[in-house]
Scaffold this motif. Structure first.
Motif, PDB file in Angstrom:
ATOM      1  N   LEU A 190      -0.111  15.160  -9.872  1.00 30.17           N
ATOM      2  CA  LEU A 190       0.920  14.550  -8.922  1.00 30.17           C
ATOM      3  C   LEU A 190       0.900  15.175  -7.542  1.00 30.17           C
ATOM      4  O   LEU A 190       2.047  15.685  -6.945  1.00 30.17           O
ATOM      5  CB  LEU A 190       2.408  15.104  -9.521  1.00 30.17           C
ATOM      6  CG  LEU A 190       2.647  14.629 -10.965  1.00 30.17           C
ATOM      7  CD1 LEU A 190       4.067  14.807 -11.458  1.00 30.17           C
ATOM      8  CD2 LEU A 190       2.427  12.900 -10.995  1.00 30.17           C
ATOM      9  N   ASP A 191      -0.381  15.509  -7.017  1.00 25.97           N
ATOM     10  CA  ASP A 191      -0.454  15.901  -5.587  1.00 25.97           C
ATOM     11  C   ASP A 191      -0.700  14.974  -4.565  1.00 25.97           C
ATOM     12  O   ASP A 191      -1.305  15.370  -3.306  1.00 25.97           O
ATOM     13  CB  ASP A 191      -1.763  16.926  -5.653  1.00 25.97           C
ATOM     14  CG  ASP A 191      -3.165  16.241  -5.952  1.00 25.97           C
ATOM     15  OD1 ASP A 191      -3.019  15.019  -6.215  1.00 25.97           O
ATOM     16  OD2 ASP A 191      -4.123  16.918  -5.543  1.00 25.97           O
ATOM     17  N   GLY A 192      -0.599  13.479  -5.023  1.00 27.34           N
ATOM     18  CA  GLY A 192      -0.760  12.639  -3.816  1.00 27.34           C
ATOM     19  C   GLY A 192      -2.170  12.039  -3.986  1.00 27.34           C
ATOM     20  O   GLY A 192      -2.464  10.965  -3.104  1.00 27.34           O
ATOM     21  N   LYS A 486       3.128  10.174   1.025  1.00 24.03           N
ATOM     22  CA  LYS A 486       2.471  11.445   0.333  1.00 24.03           C
ATOM     23  C   LYS A 486       1.790  11.078  -0.997  1.00 24.03           C
ATOM     24  O   LYS A 486       0.844  12.037  -1.418  1.00 24.03           O
ATOM     25  CB  LYS A 486       3.775  12.522   0.046  1.00 24.03           C
ATOM     26  CG  LYS A 486       4.198  12.929   1.346  1.00 24.03           C
ATOM     27  CD  LYS A 486       5.437  13.853   1.133  1.00 24.03           C
ATOM     28  CE  LYS A 486       5.916  14.346   2.558  1.00 24.03           C
ATOM     29  NZ  LYS A 486       7.210  15.200   2.206  1.00 24.03           N
ATOM     30  N   ALA A 487       2.229  10.318  -1.704  1.00 29.80           N
ATOM     31  CA  ALA A 487       1.662   9.600  -2.994  1.00 29.80           C
ATOM     32  C   ALA A 487       0.479   9.003  -2.547  1.00 29.80           C
ATOM     33  O   ALA A 487       0.404   8.420  -1.407  1.00 29.80           O
ATOM     34  CB  ALA A 487       2.737   8.894  -3.905  1.00 29.80           C
ATOM     35  N   GLY A 543       4.521  14.831  -6.997  1.00 32.48           N
ATOM     36  CA  GLY A 543       5.321  15.941  -7.618  1.00 32.48           C
ATOM     37  C   GLY A 543       6.008  16.902  -6.613  1.00 32.48           C
ATOM     38  O   GLY A 543       5.807  16.992  -5.449  1.00 32.48           O
ATOM     39  N   THR A 544       7.141  17.430  -6.921  1.00 34.43           N
ATOM     40  CA  THR A 544       8.029  18.431  -6.101  1.00 34.43           C
ATOM     41  C   THR A 544       8.210  19.511  -6.894  1.00 34.43           C
ATOM     42  O   THR A 544       8.230  19.560  -8.243  1.00 34.43           O
ATOM     43  CB  THR A 544       9.398  17.907  -5.694  1.00 34.43           C
ATOM     44  OG1 THR A 544       9.901  18.695  -4.940  1.00 34.43           O
ATOM     45  CG2 THR A 544      10.148  17.278  -6.950  1.00 34.43           C
ATOM     46  N   ILE A 545       8.200  20.576  -6.315  1.00 28.67           N
ATOM     47  CA  ILE A 545       8.534  22.080  -7.288  1.00 28.67           C
ATOM     48  C   ILE A 545       9.927  22.389  -7.173  1.00 28.67           C
ATOM     49  O   ILE A 545      10.547  22.436  -6.159  1.00 28.67           O
ATOM     50  CB  ILE A 545       7.516  23.201  -6.272  1.00 28.67           C
ATOM     51  CG1 ILE A 545       6.029  22.824  -6.205  1.00 28.67           C
ATOM     52  CG2 ILE A 545       7.683  24.450  -7.010  1.00 28.67           C
ATOM     53  CD1 ILE A 545       5.010  23.732  -5.674  1.00 28.67           C
ATOM     54  N   VAL A 554       8.814  13.117  -8.226  1.00 26.71           N
ATOM     55  CA  VAL A 554       9.548  12.567  -7.333  1.00 26.71           C
ATOM     56  C   VAL A 554      10.294  11.276  -7.932  1.00 26.71           C
ATOM     57  O   VAL A 554       9.525  10.258  -8.404  1.00 26.71           O
ATOM     58  CB  VAL A 554       9.219  12.193  -5.940  1.00 26.71           C
ATOM     59  CG1 VAL A 554      10.256  11.559  -5.053  1.00 26.71           C
ATOM     60  CG2 VAL A 554       8.736  13.393  -5.423  1.00 26.71           C
ATOM     61  N   VAL A 555      11.499  11.031  -8.407  1.00 26.31           N
ATOM     62  CA  VAL A 555      12.531  10.019  -8.536  1.00 26.31           C
ATOM     63  C   VAL A 555      13.156   9.442  -7.534  1.00 26.31           C
ATOM     64  O   VAL A 555      13.996  10.204  -6.990  1.00 26.31           O
ATOM     65  CB  VAL A 555      13.246  10.376  -9.896  1.00 26.31           C
ATOM     66  CG1 VAL A 555      13.835   9.214 -10.439  1.00 26.31           C
ATOM     67  CG2 VAL A 555      12.213  11.007 -10.967  1.00 26.31           C
ATOM     68  N   LYS A 556      13.242   7.974  -7.266  1.00 25.37           N
ATOM     69  CA  LYS A 556      13.973   7.413  -6.411  1.00 25.37           C
ATOM     70  C   LYS A 556      14.647   6.415  -7.015  1.00 25.37           C
ATOM     71  O   LYS A 556      14.041   5.687  -7.697  1.00 25.37           O
ATOM     72  CB  LYS A 556      13.147   6.966  -5.223  1.00 25.37           C
ATOM     73  CG  LYS A 556      12.713   7.928  -4.345  1.00 25.37           C
ATOM     74  CD  LYS A 556      13.544   8.752  -3.491  1.00 25.37           C
ATOM     75  CE  LYS A 556      12.757   9.677  -2.654  1.00 25.37           C
ATOM     76  NZ  LYS A 556      13.868  10.575  -1.880  1.00 25.37           N
TER      77      LYS A 556
END
Length: 587
Positions: A190-192, A486-487, A543-545, A554-556
């Motif tokens: 999940l680092d894009g 970013k993704a 991903g987010t930390i 990341v959920v939208k």
């Protein structure tokens, strides 16, 4: 439960969810539908459908593809003009041909070769590796013993200058001449950035061919580093035997988030009786094989030690019964000489929301009398052709003419599937590389199939273009195109959940899967009859930390209430929370 009938070949598709009763481990399965197999025919073969039907019109010539041959197909907007183009491989090692779609004339036209040299491939992957919104291409080679020159996996950067597409070689994967039968793209951490899973088959370097361990590569643009050690036990080495005892001859690979923890998992398809593997992505850094515990590896009759798995070509994830649990279709090669314990093509119905996931297996059965039979289920694709909210299934049954023909499993209201291929005029012989596409932009899915010469070298194979003529009344549908910043720019390996006023639907942004893979048209498609869409939730492959140092996806959520009026919408879904008409851009 199999009903005997020996006057003709018959398929049986055991394909229904299991109902678990409180305090009881028994399972209830509703009666299965009997499915007629195409009749035996004498040579010369009937290569095309046995009869025509106005529901699926064969429009190959109208779309400019008359006489085009292909065994693998790739649908992608490579020249960035807003229309999907078609790229073909006309043999199992061939130079790609590019057919650009002309909007004005509504046809495909053969384009100039965008490579600076003659490039031969066993398969291709079109994806954006450097975040410039131009699709790059990965050129894969199976590298078996033949007169064909062998190549490692090569990566070419796509460039568009003055409206002209060119591909320039940027890098080579550090694998040497590996027997890679499939490459599955994903963002496992999940680092894009796009990562790659390489499904490796048999090495031909020794007198006795040996399975080669699969590979996992972490990506950063066009640069990839080997992180295969994250596949637990895959690289354990037996010094005495000088081999990797846990390696298997992997012929296909697919990606989906089977356990729904936000990290994409990897499903392998193994040949020669080896069990398939289910690599569950635990935390973005560790993959553990849960194939046996889940029931994915093989059916319960076989034994891994005795190599009583299958000869598997592909795994296709979905949620056919709309219960928000992942289901999987597995395609196998089955021969009449196989023991009964050998795996057949099957549907694995997800049966548990607990970890690890578990499946009930329902196999395709073919009955026969004195006639020899074999089948090769080489590729599958979901298609909701009639917009009823129930996914139908295209199956490329190929390699054993004249009876190996395209199967069109129409899903009924009770979740049984019935083969309508002959009735709908699509049961062509030796189908290959099936891809789904909306050819005329009406929001109703069409499909294209190539045709293989396997065991029928004398046939004049060609492409078949089938345009879906289903007439929309009250049915609604949406198609979502993920656009990440970013993704990864296509949102590959992201998951989507659609909520209407009546149901919830689940799908994933994965268009490339299986052995020597073809590539479906981009866009995650939902059809939902006469329901009203309310909300879309996307779990991005990014991903987010959190405060505990954990990486979470990341959920939208996106409000869809303004998209309830028309029958169909094509929408761009932005990583920052916007949702736009297809004509607008998130970037």
């Amino acid at each position: 439960m199999i009903l005997s009938s020996f006057n003709q070949l018959k398929y049986f598709f055991l394909f229904l969810p299991v109902i678990i009763f409180t305090g009881c481990a028994d399972k209830k399965i509703v009666a299965f539908k009997e499915i007629g197999c195409p009749r035996e025919q004498s040579i010369p073969y009937e290569l095309g459908p046995e009869k025509s039907n106005p529901l699926f019109l064969e429009k190959t010539e109208e779309y400019g593809l008359k006489g085009v041959q292909a065994v693998h197909l790739y649908v992608a907007d490579v020249n960035r003009d807003g229309s999907s183009d078609l790229i073909t491989l006309d043999d199992f090692s061939a130079a790609p041909k590019f057919y650009f779609f002309n909007k004005k004339e509504k046809k495909f036209f053969l384009a100039e070769n965008p490579f600076q040299e003659i490039v031969r491939a066993s398969y291709l992957l079109f994806l954006d590796l450097n975040h410039d919104q131009i699709l790059d291409v990965i050129v894969g080679s199976l590298n078996q013993k033949s007169e064909i020159t062998q190549f490692p996996t090569r990566i070419f950067q796509g460039q568009i200058q003055n409206g002209k597409l060119t591909y320039l070689q940027k890098s080579v994967l550090p694998t040497g001449l590996s027997p890679t039968a499939s490459i599955a793209p994903l963002d496992f951490n999940l680092d894009g950035e796009m990562d790659l899973y390489l499904a490796n088959w048999f090495s031909q370097n020794d007198q006795s061919p040996k399975p080669v361990p699969d590979s996992l590569f972490k990506g950063e643009g066009f640069t990839f580093s080997d992180v295969g050690s994250q596949l637990k036990s895959e690289y354990d080495f037996n010094k005495a035997e000088k081999n990797y005892p846990n390696s298997t001859p992997t012929f296909g690979a697919s990606v989906c988030d089977v356990d729904k923890n936000g990290y994409p998992d990897i499903l392998t398809n193994n040949s020669n009786g080896y069990y398939n593997k289910l690599w569950l992505n635990i935390d973005g850094n560790n993959f553990v094989n849960y194939a046996t515990e889940s029931g994915y590896g093989a059916d319960s009759e076989g034994s891994a030690q005795s190599k009583e798995g299958g000869n598997s070509f592909f795994s296709l994830c979905g949620d056919y019964n709309n219960d928000e649990i992942v289901d999987i279709v597995v395609g196998n090669l089955s021969k009449d000489s196989d023991p009964d314990s050998r795996d057949k093509s099957a549907v694995l119905t997800g049966s548990s929301r607990m970890f690890p996931p578990k499946f009930y297996r329902s196999e395709f059965y073919q009955l026969e009398d004195s006639t020899k039979w074999s089948e090769g289920i080489r590729r599958g694709a979901w298609i909701d052709y009639n917009l009823d909210g129930l996914s139908d299934l295209l199956i490329a049954n190929s390699g054993f003419p004249p009876t190996s023909r395209l199967v069109f499993f129409e899903q009924q209201a009770d979740h049984a599937f019935e083969d309508k291929a002959k009735d709908y005029g699509v049961n062509l012989m030796n189908p290959s590389g099936i891809v789904t596409i909306d050819l005329n932009g009406d929001g109703v899915m069409d499909f294209i199939s190539g045709q293989s010469k396997v065991r029928a070298g004398e046939i004049n194979s060609r492409i078949y273009v089938f345009e879906n003529q289903f007439k929309r009344t009250t049915q609604k549908s949406l198609r979502f195109y993920l656009q990440g910043k970013k993704a990864n720019s296509q949102g590959l390996s992201s998951t989507l959940k659609l909520k209407t006023n009546k149901k919830k639907y689940f799908a994933e942004a994965n268009y490339i899967y299986g052995s020597l893979p073809s590539q479906n048209e981009e866009g995650v498609y939902f059809a939902f009859n006469s329901e009203l869409p309310q909300e879309l939730e996307v779990r991005w492959s990014l991903g987010t930390i959190d405060r505990l140092g954990r990486i979470l996806p990341v959920v939208k959520k996106y409000n869809l209430q303004k998209f309830q009026k028309s029958g169909h919408y094509n929408l761009n879904v932005c990583e920052d929370g916007r949702i736009l008409a297809r004509s607008k851009n998130c970037y």
